[in-house]
Design a protein around this motif. Structure first.
Motif: not given
Length: 373
Positions: A230-239, A291-309
């Protein structure tokens, strides 16, 4: 339910209350179309969902799953529906509110908050129930939701005025028409399915491997795999979120995805070596950091694919699609281990990650053009 002496068959059936998380895209168009008369299109719906959660969790405190199982099932389903609805609109709010350069950090904060919440509602609630009882534990959990209410009231509105769909018909079909009007729309969907497939495939049997395959005790696994993980995943996500501001979306997805694939090999080495605490610590830390680093990038990818409308519906659909590959491939893991053993299994999970990385490389231009959406 287990503490109250409910039979195992009934407990198994109760797993169905999690269904709203799988089908949440079905009512997400309503949250795109209609604007509550307070706090705007996103925060208004968030408040409604949070009040429903507080009420549902508190009501569960006053009921017994053994004496009134049907009522408890209805309440649990209500809580799950409210929670899934909150997910829909918070994902949309995050997509609407964050600037392009903020998406990596925003995704990292999301992962951190989600994991801390899982720890509080999972491990901490079990410990509390042993000391203050389930009644008080549920009331405390309902009370903790007031923190979310305060955050929602203090949250800002998007900088640009976003015009919602003019009809429910547009809210349902508009997101699909908007998405499939783009270049590489189908290939991007395939990328979503494949990107974290190897990571998810390995993760489906990690706990079983550590206990049955290598011989660690449940205490070892709980302390190291769950605690350090858990600690590693959070650190990975933030980094990872911080690193994304320098690398950009495409390079982050490629670098973090490669790390995810390589991290599976650390468990292959652990299978070769056998019961080694130092190797366990390294493998767990490496796998969860990447895994935390990959999840951060993946969530950012999903956000980038969305039209705000249409961000509520599009994000709900894309995130549901992301789980599709994992749902279909995970059941095969046990058969594969039986056929080829643990070492080769983790090697295969690394190979499973390669098509996603290859597709990502082929779609570099499409990924870099996502910012226009």
């Amino acid at each position: 339910m287990a503490v109250d002496g409910v039979d195992i068959k009934t407990i198994g059936v109760f797993a169905l209350v999690g269904l709203p998380y799988t089908i949440k895209f079905l009512w997400s168009p309503i949250m795109d179309r209609f604007v509550p008369p307070f706090l705007g299109r996103r925060r208004g719906w968030i408040i409604i969902a949070q009040i429903a959660l507080i009420s549902g969790i508190a009501a569960m405190a006053f009921n017994s799953p053994k004496q009134a199982p049907l009522l408890m099932a209805v309440l649990a389903l209500t809580v799950a529906f409210s929670s899934a609805s909150q997910d829909i609109v918070i994902d949309a709010y995050r997509t609407d509110i964050l600037r392009e350069k903020e998406r990596g950090a925003g995704a990292a904060v999301f992962v951190m908050g989600y994991r801390i919440a899982m720890l509080i509602s999972g491990a901490l609630s079990l410990i509390l129930s042993d000391n203050i009882g389930w009644h008080n534990t549920y009331l405390l959990m309902a009370g903790l939701m007031t923190i979310s209410l305060i955050a929602t009231f203090l949250g800002p509105e998007p900088e640009e005025k976003i015009i919602p769909p003019k009809s429910l018909h547009e809210a349902i079909w508009g997101p699909l028409k908007d998405y499939f009007s783009r270049r590489s729309a189908v290939m991007l969907l395939l990328l979503i399915i494949l990107y974290k497939l190897g990571d998810a495939y390995a993760g489906s049997l990690t706990t079983a491997f550590l206990i049955k395959g290598v011989g660690f005790t449940p205490t070892d696994v709980g302390t190291i795999n769950k605690g350090l993980g858990l600690i590693s995943l959070i650190v990975g996500a933030m980094f990872g979120g911080a690193l994304m501001t320098r690398l950009g979306l495409f390079k982050s997805l490629l670098f973090f995805g490669a790390l995810q694939a390589v991290s599976n090999l650390s468990f292959m080495v652990l299978a070769w070596i056998g019961k080694s605490y130092w190797m366990l610590i390294f493998a767990v830390a490496f796998e969860n950091l990447s895994g935390g680093m990959g999840t951060s990038a993946f969530v950012a990818l999903l956000m980038s694919m969305c039209n705000q409308k249409y961000s509520a519906t599009q994000y709900a659909l894309l995130s549901s699609l992301a789980a599709l590959g994992r749902i279909f491939i995970a059941p095969t893991s046990g058969f594969l281990v039986s056929a080829i053993g643990w070492s080769l299994f983790f090697f295969v999970t690394t190979l499973v990650a390669l098509p996603g990385l290859w597709l990502l490389w082929c779609m570099r231009q499409s990924i870099e053009n996502l910012k226009q959406y």
